[in-house]
Design a protein around this motif. Structure first.
Motif, PDB file in Angstrom:
ATOM      1  N   MET A 114       4.008   2.435 -15.064  1.00  0.00           N
ATOM      2  CA  MET A 114       4.125   1.261 -14.320  1.00  0.00           C
ATOM      3  C   MET A 114       5.028   1.527 -13.095  1.00  0.00           C
ATOM      4  O   MET A 114       5.853   2.261 -13.221  1.00  0.00           O
ATOM      5  N   ALA A 115       4.796   0.788 -12.084  1.00  0.00           N
ATOM      6  CA  ALA A 115       5.692   0.933 -11.051  1.00  0.00           C
ATOM      7  C   ALA A 115       5.691  -0.263 -10.097  1.00  0.00           C
ATOM      8  O   ALA A 115       4.679  -1.165 -10.200  1.00  0.00           O
ATOM      9  N   ARG A 116       6.771  -0.552  -9.366  1.00  0.00           N
ATOM     10  CA  ARG A 116       6.997  -1.743  -8.793  1.00  0.00           C
ATOM     11  C   ARG A 116       6.115  -1.769  -7.315  1.00  0.00           C
ATOM     12  O   ARG A 116       5.987  -0.538  -6.758  1.00  0.00           O
ATOM     13  N   LEU A 117       5.548  -2.907  -7.078  1.00  0.00           N
ATOM     14  CA  LEU A 117       4.524  -2.526  -5.951  1.00  0.00           C
ATOM     15  C   LEU A 117       5.127  -2.376  -4.756  1.00  0.00           C
ATOM     16  O   LEU A 117       4.697  -1.577  -3.781  1.00  0.00           O
ATOM     17  N   GLY A 118       6.395  -2.832  -4.574  1.00  0.00           N
ATOM     18  CA  GLY A 118       7.057  -2.557  -3.364  1.00  0.00           C
ATOM     19  C   GLY A 118       7.655  -1.134  -3.424  1.00  0.00           C
ATOM     20  O   GLY A 118       7.937  -0.645  -2.177  1.00  0.00           O
ATOM     21  N   ASP A 119       7.506  -0.315  -4.509  1.00  0.00           N
ATOM     22  CA  ASP A 119       7.865   1.145  -4.372  1.00  0.00           C
ATOM     23  C   ASP A 119       6.856   2.112  -3.994  1.00  0.00           C
ATOM     24  O   ASP A 119       7.077   3.173  -3.311  1.00  0.00           O
ATOM     25  N   VAL A 120       5.380   1.466  -3.828  1.00  0.00           N
ATOM     26  CA  VAL A 120       4.419   2.191  -4.022  1.00  0.00           C
ATOM     27  C   VAL A 120       3.605   1.819  -2.611  1.00  0.00           C
ATOM     28  O   VAL A 120       2.681   2.471  -2.045  1.00  0.00           O
ATOM     29  N   CYS A 121       3.929   0.622  -2.148  1.00  0.00           N
ATOM     30  CA  CYS A 121       3.479   0.094  -0.965  1.00  0.00           C
ATOM     31  C   CYS A 121       4.403  -0.499  -0.177  1.00  0.00           C
ATOM     32  O   CYS A 121       5.426  -0.993  -0.458  1.00  0.00           O
ATOM     33  N   GLU A 122       3.960  -0.436   1.315  1.00  0.00           N
ATOM     34  CA  GLU A 122       4.786  -1.263   2.281  1.00  0.00           C
ATOM     35  C   GLU A 122       4.127  -2.685   2.109  1.00  0.00           C
ATOM     36  O   GLU A 122       2.876  -2.947   2.265  1.00  0.00           O
ATOM     37  N   ILE A 123       4.865  -3.761   2.220  1.00  0.00           N
ATOM     38  CA  ILE A 123       4.624  -5.127   2.433  1.00  0.00           C
ATOM     39  C   ILE A 123       5.079  -5.919   3.422  1.00  0.00           C
ATOM     40  O   ILE A 123       6.080  -6.271   3.385  1.00  0.00           O
ATOM     41  N   LEU A 124       4.292  -6.310   4.358  1.00  0.00           N
ATOM     42  CA  LEU A 124       4.551  -6.685   5.525  1.00  0.00           C
ATOM     43  C   LEU A 124       4.264  -8.315   5.579  1.00  0.00           C
ATOM     44  O   LEU A 124       2.951  -8.596   5.001  1.00  0.00           O
ATOM     45  N   ASN A 125       5.017  -9.040   6.468  1.00  0.00           N
ATOM     46  CA  ASN A 125       4.715 -10.463   6.606  1.00  0.00           C
ATOM     47  C   ASN A 125       4.308 -10.611   8.226  1.00  0.00           C
ATOM     48  O   ASN A 125       4.432  -9.542   8.943  1.00  0.00           O
ATOM     49  N   GLY A 126       3.202 -11.532   8.266  1.00  0.00           N
ATOM     50  CA  GLY A 126       3.028 -11.691   9.614  1.00  0.00           C
ATOM     51  C   GLY A 126       3.842 -12.671  10.594  1.00  0.00           C
ATOM     52  O   GLY A 126       4.944 -12.916  10.084  1.00  0.00           O
ATOM     53  N   TYR A 127       3.332 -12.793  11.715  1.00  0.00           N
ATOM     54  CA  TYR A 127       3.948 -13.459  12.726  1.00  0.00           C
ATOM     55  C   TYR A 127       3.401 -14.914  13.167  1.00  0.00           C
ATOM     56  O   TYR A 127       2.278 -14.901  12.928  1.00  0.00           O
ATOM     57  N   ALA A 128       4.248 -15.579  13.518  1.00  0.00           N
ATOM     58  CA  ALA A 128       3.840 -17.220  13.805  1.00  0.00           C
ATOM     59  C   ALA A 128       3.334 -17.258  15.163  1.00  0.00           C
ATOM     60  O   ALA A 128       3.837 -17.765  16.223  1.00  0.00           O
TER      61      ALA A 128
END
Length: 389
Positions: free
Chosen positions: A1-15
């Motif tokens: 098992m792995a944390r999604l944040g450890d194996v992927c970049e997770i980016l938020n969008g802009y308004a």
């Protein structure tokens, strides 16, 4: 098992401000574009190329995008045809850090599992509108089998997905054939090029909402019956893949029982799907409908279901619903009063009958394709359950 944040970049969008949208430029990918398993853009919005935030929030082919508000947990993969594009607020972009450890197709399939979507919904905050945190996403743990095993799983699911896509393409071609025939016979509905009479829907139909889940009933015997939920009502057809049941009194069953040729319409959803409707033809015994669906029972001496169901797909009705709907982030809804006031153009009944006969012939071809599609979707669900739980 792995944390999604450890194996992927997770980016938020802009308004990105809707007031600054343009007719061309960089496409803004919004929540309404992110569907379960794919990205669509029927109502595109663009931003100027020279805006500084366009470059900061640039998207790339193959990016995995996830809805964070409203219908949370839906994941689509960005196709090249949508580029250049930028990420709007309340949409997350998921990018793999190391392709030798995690296969993108495997991750895409995993994130499209019903199990993941349900966990997103349950982990969201808000009552009227769900909101999912990217911090929760980062902490979410995913299985991480050997890369070869990931690719094998993805290959099996891709084969089934390809067959599903082909069946949908076949259905879309038949839908386009019906649409062309409709315009040929009745003209442009928005402009009313053939000058048909116009009347409000309530003058030619009985319209009711449905049964409310979770209502309190005391001292009455209950009967378990099937009911139509929002998920069953698609744009132009009824999806029978999953039919839920609800306990209702005899009086409620009589009040909400559906009949052949009733048109079911949803009260809300993605703005571009607002007011979608479908004719219910084959019925389960004592089938009723929930309160987020309107049942429209037409006066068939004035208007036929086949004509009306197709009318709902054209710009005259679509623009009406968009214009009067209550809208929040990525979600729009209409009420009973607005539906009753829907302006409907009324060609002669003889012409409607000709069109309905054409639709009936086309539906025979669609039926075989639809049955094949449903079997494939059930197979895919079973495989997703096997691989991802």
């Amino acid at each position: 098992m792995a944390r999604l944040g450890d194996v992927c970049e997770i980016l938020n969008g802009y308004a990105f401000k809707s007031a600054n949208y343009t007719d061309k430029g960089v496409r803004i990918i919004r929540i309404s574009n992110v569907q379960k398993g794919y990205i669509e853009d029927n109502t595109p919005a663009f931003y100027p190329f020279d805006d500084i935030n366009v470059a900061k929030y640039e998207l790339f082919e193959g990016d995995l995008l996830l809805s964070l508000t409203g219908n949370v947990g839906r994941v689509g993969r960005l196709d090249k045809k949508f580029l250049p594009a930028a990420l709007n607020q309340r949409v997350a972009c998921i990018r793999i850090k190391d392709n030798t450890a995690l296969d993108k197709s495997f991750l895409f399939d995993l994130l499209n599992s019903d199990s993941f979507e349900q966990k997103c919904i349950l982990s969201s905050k808000g009552v009227a509108q769900k909101n999912l945190s990217t911090e929760w996403l980062k902490d979410y743990k995913i299985p991480l089998p050997p890369l070869d095993e990931q690719r094998e799983i993805a290959a099996v699911l891709d084969k089934v997905s390809d067959l599903i896509a082909k069946r949908r393409q076949q259905l879309n071609k038949l839908d386009e054939l019906v649409k062309s025939r409709f315009i040929e016979m009745f003209g442009d509905m928005l402009l009313n090029t053939k000058r048909w009479n116009e009347k409000p829907l309530e003058s030619m139909a009985d319209i009711v909402s449905g049964i409310t889940k979770g209502r309190k009933i005391k001292g009455q015997s209950m009967i378990k019956v099937p009911y139509m939920a929002v998920s069953n009502v698609k744009d132009g057809y009824i999806d029978w893949t999953t039919v839920k049941t609800i306990e209702a009194t005899e009086q409620e069953i009589e009040q909400y029982r559906l009949l052949p040729d009733d048109v079911l319409m949803t009260e809300g959803g993605d703005p571009d799907k607002l007011g979608r409707g479908a004719i219910i033809k084959e019925l389960l015994e004592n089938c009723i409908h929930q309160n987020h669906i309107f049942r429209v029972r037409l006066n068939e001496s004035v208007i036929l279901p086949g004509f009306f169901a197709e009318y709902l797909k054209h710009q005259k009705s679509k623009r009406y619903f968009i214009g009067c709907a209550k809208q929040t982030t990525g979600i729009a809804s209409i009420n009973m009063r607005q539906l009753k006031a829907l302006p409907v153009l009324l060609p002669p009944l003889a012409l409607q009958k000709q069109f309905s006969a054409f639709v009936a012939q086309t539906d025979k071809s669609k039926l075989a394709i639809q049955k094949s599609l449903e079997k494939l979707e059930i197979l895919k669900k079973a495989l997703m359950q096997k691989y991802f739980g």
